[in-house]
Motif scaffolding. Structure first.
Motif, mmCIF file in Angstrom:
data_model
loop_
_atom_site.group_PDB
_atom_site.id
_atom_site.type_symbol
_atom_site.label_atom_id
_atom_site.label_comp_id
_atom_site.label_asym_id
_atom_site.label_seq_id
_atom_site.Cartn_x
_atom_site.Cartn_y
_atom_site.Cartn_z
ATOM 1 N N ILE A 1 0.848 -1.189 0.000
ATOM 2 C CA ILE A 1 0.000 0.000 0.000
ATOM 3 C C ILE A 1 0.889 1.246 0.000
ATOM 4 O O ILE A 1 1.832 1.332 0.796
ATOM 5 N N VAL A 2 0.609 2.162 -0.894
ATOM 6 C CA VAL A 2 1.268 3.473 -0.838
ATOM 7 C C VAL A 2 0.225 4.435 -0.273
ATOM 8 O O VAL A 2 -0.731 4.799 -0.950
ATOM 9 N N GLN A 3 0.398 4.761 1.002
ATOM 10 C CA GLN A 3 -0.646 5.491 1.728
ATOM 11 C C GLN A 3 -0.143 6.874 2.136
ATOM 12 O O GLN A 3 0.804 6.984 2.895
ATOM 13 N N PRO A 4 -0.792 7.928 1.616
ATOM 14 C CA PRO A 4 -0.398 9.263 2.066
ATOM 15 C C PRO A 4 -0.921 9.512 3.471
ATOM 16 O O PRO A 4 -2.052 9.121 3.773
ATOM 17 N N VAL A 5 -0.117 10.120 4.321
ATOM 18 C CA VAL A 5 -0.622 10.432 5.661
ATOM 19 C C VAL A 5 -1.732 11.459 5.497
ATOM 20 O O VAL A 5 -1.630 12.397 4.706
ATOM 21 N N ALA A 6 -2.846 11.242 6.211
ATOM 22 C CA ALA A 6 -4.007 12.123 6.059
ATOM 23 C C ALA A 6 -4.063 13.107 7.220
ATOM 24 O O ALA A 6 -3.835 12.745 8.372
ATOM 25 N N THR A 7 -4.377 14.342 6.889
ATOM 26 C CA THR A 7 -4.487 15.388 7.907
ATOM 27 C C THR A 7 -5.720 15.130 8.782
ATOM 28 O O THR A 7 -6.760 14.706 8.286
ATOM 29 N N ASN A 8 -5.577 15.363 10.071
ATOM 30 C CA ASN A 8 -6.700 15.192 10.993
ATOM 31 C C ASN A 8 -6.448 16.030 12.240
ATOM 32 O O ASN A 8 -5.478 16.796 12.269
ATOM 33 N N GLU A 9 -7.285 15.848 13.282
ATOM 34 C CA GLU A 9 -7.125 16.763 14.430
ATOM 35 C C GLU A 9 -5.828 16.526 15.206
ATOM 36 O O GLU A 9 -5.399 17.377 15.952
ATOM 37 N N ARG A 10 -5.201 15.360 15.016
ATOM 38 C CA ARG A 10 -3.915 15.147 15.690
ATOM 39 C C ARG A 10 -2.734 15.452 14.767
ATOM 40 O O ARG A 10 -1.626 15.666 15.227
ATOM 41 N N TRP A 11 -2.956 15.381 13.478
ATOM 42 C CA TRP A 11 -1.871 15.596 12.506
ATOM 43 C C TRP A 11 -2.170 16.845 11.700
ATOM 44 O O TRP A 11 -2.944 16.823 10.749
ATOM 45 N N ARG A 12 -1.518 17.916 12.127
ATOM 46 C CA ARG A 12 -1.748 19.192 11.444
ATOM 47 C C ARG A 12 -0.733 19.396 10.330
ATOM 48 O O ARG A 12 -0.753 20.416 9.651
ATOM 49 N N GLY A 13 0.169 18.442 10.206
ATOM 50 C CA GLY A 13 1.198 18.564 9.162
ATOM 51 C C GLY A 13 0.581 18.420 7.784
ATOM 52 O O GLY A 13 -0.639 18.311 7.633
ATOM 53 N N GLU A 14 1.415 18.425 6.801
ATOM 54 C CA GLU A 14 0.904 18.353 5.433
ATOM 55 C C GLU A 14 0.661 16.917 5.021
ATOM 56 O O GLU A 14 1.221 15.984 5.576
ATOM 57 N N THR A 15 -0.178 16.762 4.010
ATOM 58 C CA THR A 15 -0.307 15.485 3.339
ATOM 59 C C THR A 15 0.526 15.613 2.055
ATOM 60 O O THR A 15 0.624 16.708 1.513
ATOM 61 N N PRO A 16 1.165 14.548 1.609
ATOM 62 C CA PRO A 16 2.042 14.696 0.449
ATOM 63 C C PRO A 16 1.288 15.111 -0.812
ATOM 64 O O PRO A 16 0.133 14.740 -1.001
ATOM 65 N N GLY A 17 1.943 15.880 -1.637
ATOM 66 C CA GLY A 17 1.322 16.354 -2.878
ATOM 67 C C GLY A 17 1.302 15.271 -3.952
ATOM 68 O O GLY A 17 1.910 14.202 -3.796
ATOM 69 N N VAL A 18 0.584 15.569 -5.023
ATOM 70 C CA VAL A 18 0.398 14.593 -6.096
ATOM 71 C C VAL A 18 1.738 14.147 -6.701
ATOM 72 O O VAL A 18 1.950 12.955 -6.950
ATOM 73 N N GLU A 19 2.639 15.100 -6.917
ATOM 74 C CA GLU A 19 3.915 14.726 -7.555
ATOM 75 C C GLU A 19 4.704 13.760 -6.683
ATOM 76 O O GLU A 19 5.342 12.830 -7.174
ATOM 77 N N THR A 20 4.646 13.977 -5.377
ATOM 78 C CA THR A 20 5.329 13.068 -4.446
ATOM 79 C C THR A 20 4.730 11.677 -4.541
ATOM 80 O O THR A 20 5.429 10.668 -4.682
ATOM 81 N N LEU A 21 3.396 11.629 -4.482
ATOM 82 C CA LEU A 21 2.728 10.323 -4.538
ATOM 83 C C LEU A 21 3.029 9.603 -5.849
ATOM 84 O O LEU A 21 3.278 8.389 -5.871
ATOM 85 N N ARG A 22 2.993 10.358 -6.943
ATOM 86 C CA ARG A 22 3.254 9.744 -8.253
ATOM 87 C C ARG A 22 4.642 9.093 -8.265
ATOM 88 O O ARG A 22 4.814 7.979 -8.749
ATOM 89 N N ARG A 23 5.596 9.795 -7.682
ATOM 90 C CA ARG A 23 6.955 9.253 -7.712
ATOM 91 C C ARG A 23 7.080 8.032 -6.790
ATOM 92 O O ARG A 23 7.729 7.051 -7.135
ATOM 93 N N VAL A 24 6.448 8.077 -5.613
ATOM 94 C CA VAL A 24 6.548 6.916 -4.713
ATOM 95 C C VAL A 24 5.855 5.697 -5.335
ATOM 96 O O VAL A 24 6.361 4.575 -5.273
ATOM 97 N N VAL A 25 4.695 5.925 -5.953
ATOM 98 C CA VAL A 25 3.993 4.800 -6.584
ATOM 99 C C VAL A 25 4.864 4.210 -7.696
ATOM 100 O O VAL A 25 5.013 2.980 -7.812
ATOM 101 N N ALA A 26 5.463 5.072 -8.499
ATOM 102 C CA ALA A 26 6.336 4.576 -9.581
ATOM 103 C C ALA A 26 7.522 3.797 -8.989
ATOM 104 O O ALA A 26 7.889 2.727 -9.497
ATOM 105 N N MET A 27 8.083 4.296 -7.904
ATOM 106 C CA MET A 27 9.196 3.580 -7.265
ATOM 107 C C MET A 27 8.742 2.209 -6.748
ATOM 108 O O MET A 27 9.457 1.205 -6.884
ATOM 109 N N ALA A 28 7.540 2.180 -6.167
ATOM 110 C CA ALA A 28 7.017 0.891 -5.664
ATOM 111 C C ALA A 28 6.847 -0.079 -6.825
ATOM 112 O O ALA A 28 7.212 -1.258 -6.739
ATOM 113 N N ARG A 29 6.292 0.427 -7.938
ATOM 114 C CA ARG A 29 6.048 -0.457 -9.097
ATOM 115 C C ARG A 29 7.359 -1.024 -9.646
ATOM 116 O O ARG A 29 7.445 -2.193 -10.013
#
Ligand SMILES: O=c1nc2n(C[C@H](O)[C@H](O)[C@H](O)CO)c3cc(O)ccc3cc-2c(=O)[nH]1
Ligand SMILES: C[C@H]1O[C@@H](n2cnc3c(N)ncnc32)[C@H](O)[C@@H]1O
Ligand code: SF4
Length: 367
Positions: free
Chosen positions: A230-258
């Motif tokens: 699973i390539v899972q982006p961390v999701a923002t919520n009331e405990r995690w105010r940080g960022e969720t990864p952007g599309v370009e980041t996800l695209r690259r991680v998915v390609a690396m996984a593949r």
């Protein structure tokens, strides 16, 4: 050196040149998969008590509110899932809740169980009885714990998340990458079809992402047991105010996984957390478990897309959408590294049974 690897006796030989090669991968190096799969499941949050306090997680309870689903509640949610045509009961846990919370331990004792894994056996029996195949993710497990429940599960899983030591796992009690890797190795030794993955955006570097994928690949090469990553982006919520990864980041991680993983291992992206349409051409071939009945109890702010939405995604990408079981088809025959069939006799009997559930499982397989 991966933190905790020595303590858990995990000895991986990740070639720095492989890491460099993987870091050079871009979405242009991969293409879309020929089909997309998904499973129909219900979430069964057996307990939300957890000995860890991952800073991105809203699932775990604060002490004093530790909760445990009763056998009746487990049966009720499984029955609703079964009635809605699901095939999978996804059991999620806080890690080692009975170890940390005496209230959980006492409640389990009241119900006649010595440990959460003993209770998980009962919960899996209930799921099978109601016509669902169990997929359990209790977090880290010892060999004894996993062996105790393996025969009642179609598959199991734990997210590696990352091989790095990140702040998000900090605090007095922290997840150990070495222990997660040891759990994945144990599944291989026991011949359990296994789901794992990376959590993207929790403070890991690109180097850590490459290393995490290569660590999964190396364990898979030894045991052939990883069914999906699973390539899972961390999701923002009331405990995690940080960022969720952007599309370009996800695209690259998915390609690396593949690129990192053999073709037989699926690359899953959850459609409620990631913009799947925008990563499909990077090699995604699975959309994971989607529930027509329950919320995503781990990320309750993020609703499941309806099946129609998944169909529209697949149609726009001009690929077929196929339902699958929680265990991938290649594990239905053949044996694991321990020469035992991947599926226990018990789970196999459910697939072959002349019951409504058996018919539902076989209909999914013949689709
Ligand atoms: O809907 C989700 N499903 C999650 N799943 C379930 C997954 O979508 C399906 O249960 C599997 O694909 C099996 O069908 C996990 C399974 C694991 O073994 C380990 C981690 C996860 C994580 C999630 C998750 O965060 N959300
Ligand atoms: C079941 C899996 O859910 C993941 N998980 C926990 N919290 C979050 C979040 N905020 N966003 C995305 N994934 C999360 C963990 O990696 C766990 O292993
Ligand atoms: S992600 Fe899992 S281990 Fe971490 S706090 Fe949440 S329930 Fe516990």
């Amino acid at each position: 050196m991966i933190p905790g690897a020595a303590e858990y006796d995990v000895d991986l030989a990740i070639d720095p040149e492989d890491t460099e090669r993987l870091l050079a991968v871009t979405p242009d190096d991969v293409g879309p998969a020929p089909e997309l799969t998904f499973a129909r499941n219900v979430f069964v949050p057996l307990t939300t008590a957890c000995r860890y306090t991952c800073t991105y997680c809203t699932y775990y309870d604060v002490p004093g509110q530790a909760s445990l689903l009763s056998p009746e509640e487990v049966r009720d949610v499984c029955r609703r899932g079964s009635d809605a045509g699901c095939t999978e009961a996804l059991f999620t846990f806080g890690d080692d809740p009975d170890d940390r919370y005496t209230a959980v331990h006492d409640q389990l004792a009241d119900w006649g169980h010595d440990s959460i894994h003993e209770y998980l056996r009962e919960a899996c029996e209930i799921a099978l009885d109601e016509g669902l195949l169990p997929h359990s993710n209790p977090g880290d497990q010892t060999r004894e714990q996993m062996a105790h429940v393996a025969d009642l599960n179609a598959s199991m899983g734990v997210m590696l998340e990352t091989t790095a030591d990140v702040q998000a796992h900090g605090g007095p009690r922290a997840k150990s990458p070495g222990q997660r890797l040891a759990t994945i190795r144990t599944a291989g030794e026991l011949g359990v079809p296994f789901t794992t993955g990376v959590l993207v955006g929790i403070g890991e570097t690109w180097h850590d992402r490459a290393e995490s994928l290569l660590a999964i690949r190396e364990l898979h090469e030894r045991y052939d047991h990883v069914q999906e990553v699973i390539v899972q982006p961390v999701a923002t919520n009331e405990r995690w105010r940080g960022e969720t990864p952007g599309v370009e980041t996800l695209r690259r991680v998915v390609a690396m996984a593949r690129v990192a993983l053999p073709e037989a291992v699926s690359v899953q992206v959850p459609p409620n957390l990631a913009p799947v349409r925008e990563v499909l051409d990077c090699g995604v071939d699975d959309l994971g478990g989607v529930s027509p009945v329950t919320d995503d109890h781990i990320n309750p702010d993020y609703a499941w897309p309806a099946l129609r939405e998944l169909e529209a995604i697949a149609e726009d990408a001009a690929v077929p959408l196929c339902e699958r079981l929680p265990v991938y088809e290649r594990f239905l025959d053949g044996s694991g590294a321990n020469d035992r069939p991947w599926l226990s006799e018990r789970v196999r009997a459910e697939l072959d049974a002349p019951t409504a559930a058996g018919e539902r499982y076989r209909a999914v397989l013949s689709d």
